[in-house]
Design a protein around this motif. Sequence first.
Motif, short mmCIF file in Angstrom:
data_model
loop_
_atom_site.label_atom_id
_atom_site.label_comp_id
_atom_site.label_asym_id
_atom_site.label_seq_id
_atom_site.Cartn_x
_atom_site.Cartn_y
_atom_site.Cartn_z
N MET A 1 31.45 -8.27 10.87
CA MET A 1 30.68 -7.16 11.41
C MET A 1 30.50 -7.33 12.92
SD MET A 1 29.33 -4.42 10.48
CE MET A 1 28.07 -3.26 10.63
N LYS A 2 30.16 -8.58 13.33
CA LYS A 2 29.93 -8.83 14.75
C LYS A 2 31.23 -8.68 15.56
CE LYS A 2 27.84 -12.16 17.86
NZ LYS A 2 27.22 -13.47 17.99
N SER A 3 32.32 -9.18 15.02
CA SER A 3 33.59 -9.07 15.74
C SER A 3 34.06 -7.61 15.82
CB SER A 3 34.66 -9.94 15.07
OG SER A 3 34.87 -9.51 13.74
N LYS A 4 33.71 -6.82 14.81
CA LYS A 4 34.05 -5.41 14.84
C LYS A 4 33.31 -4.69 15.97
CE LYS A 4 34.99 -2.35 11.19
NZ LYS A 4 34.60 -1.71 9.93
N ARG A 5 32.04 -5.02 16.15
CA ARG A 5 31.26 -4.43 17.25
C ARG A 5 31.82 -4.82 18.61
NH1 ARG A 5 24.87 -4.93 15.85
NH2 ARG A 5 24.80 -3.23 14.38
N ILE A 6 32.17 -6.09 18.73
CA ILE A 6 32.74 -6.57 20.00
C ILE A 6 34.06 -5.87 20.29
CG2 ILE A 6 33.70 -8.58 21.17
CD1 ILE A 6 31.55 -10.25 19.78
N ILE B 1 35.00 -2.88 19.25
CA ILE B 1 34.71 -1.49 19.61
C ILE B 1 34.19 -1.41 21.04
CG2 ILE B 1 33.18 0.46 19.11
CD1 ILE B 1 33.47 -0.27 16.14
N LEU B 2 33.31 -2.34 21.40
CA LEU B 2 32.76 -2.36 22.75
C LEU B 2 33.85 -2.59 23.79
CD1 LEU B 2 30.17 -2.27 24.46
CD2 LEU B 2 30.05 -4.74 24.21
N LEU B 3 34.77 -3.50 23.51
CA LEU B 3 35.87 -3.75 24.42
C LEU B 3 36.79 -2.53 24.54
CD1 LEU B 3 36.82 -7.45 23.60
CD2 LEU B 3 35.73 -6.57 25.67
N CYS B 4 37.03 -1.86 23.43
CA CYS B 4 37.87 -0.64 23.48
C CYS B 4 37.20 0.46 24.30
CB CYS B 4 38.14 -0.15 22.06
SG CYS B 4 39.34 -1.17 21.17
N VAL B 5 35.89 0.61 24.14
CA VAL B 5 35.18 1.62 24.92
C VAL B 5 35.22 1.27 26.41
CG1 VAL B 5 32.88 2.59 25.37
CG2 VAL B 5 33.71 2.38 23.03
N ALA B 6 35.02 -0.01 26.73
CA ALA B 6 35.07 -0.44 28.13
C ALA B 6 36.47 -0.21 28.72
CB ALA B 6 34.68 -1.90 28.24
N LEU B 7 37.49 -0.50 27.94
CA LEU B 7 38.86 -0.28 28.41
C LEU B 7 39.13 1.21 28.63
CD1 LEU B 7 41.70 -1.42 29.00
CD2 LEU B 7 42.21 -1.06 26.58
N MET B 8 38.68 2.04 27.72
CA MET B 8 38.87 3.49 27.88
C MET B 8 38.14 4.02 29.11
SD MET B 8 40.88 4.75 25.81
CE MET B 8 41.71 4.38 24.32
#
Length: 112
Positions: A1-6, A8-15
């Motif tokens: 669950m924690k790695s999934k959030r990380i 998603i956060l990295l994908c949003v930051a990249l976008m």
Amino acid sequence: MKSKRIAILLCVALMLCLLFSTTAYAAGTGDVAGAIEGTWTTASQQIKTVVNKVVFPAIDLILAVFFFAKLGTAYFDYRKHGQFEWAAPAILFACLVFTLTAPLYIWQVLGM
């Protein structure tokens, strides 16, 4: 669950990085250094103005507050113990004098 959030956060930051970044092209000659120098020469005056009118006064204000607060605590320590400690107020005063006078000479030191 924690790695999934990380992830998603990295994908949003990249976008967001891709969305707000722009490609800088040198003029038709491909002279990248000239383009950078031209940008710097036009922006350097604005940078000087912001640093002189915003950054240095903010640093001066913070140092002045710390200086007078430290001077007050040193005085109360003197009344309590009978010995005045000069090191911290002297250092803060020297830093305050340096930052108050810095706009007069700092740009010549940096070669701007």
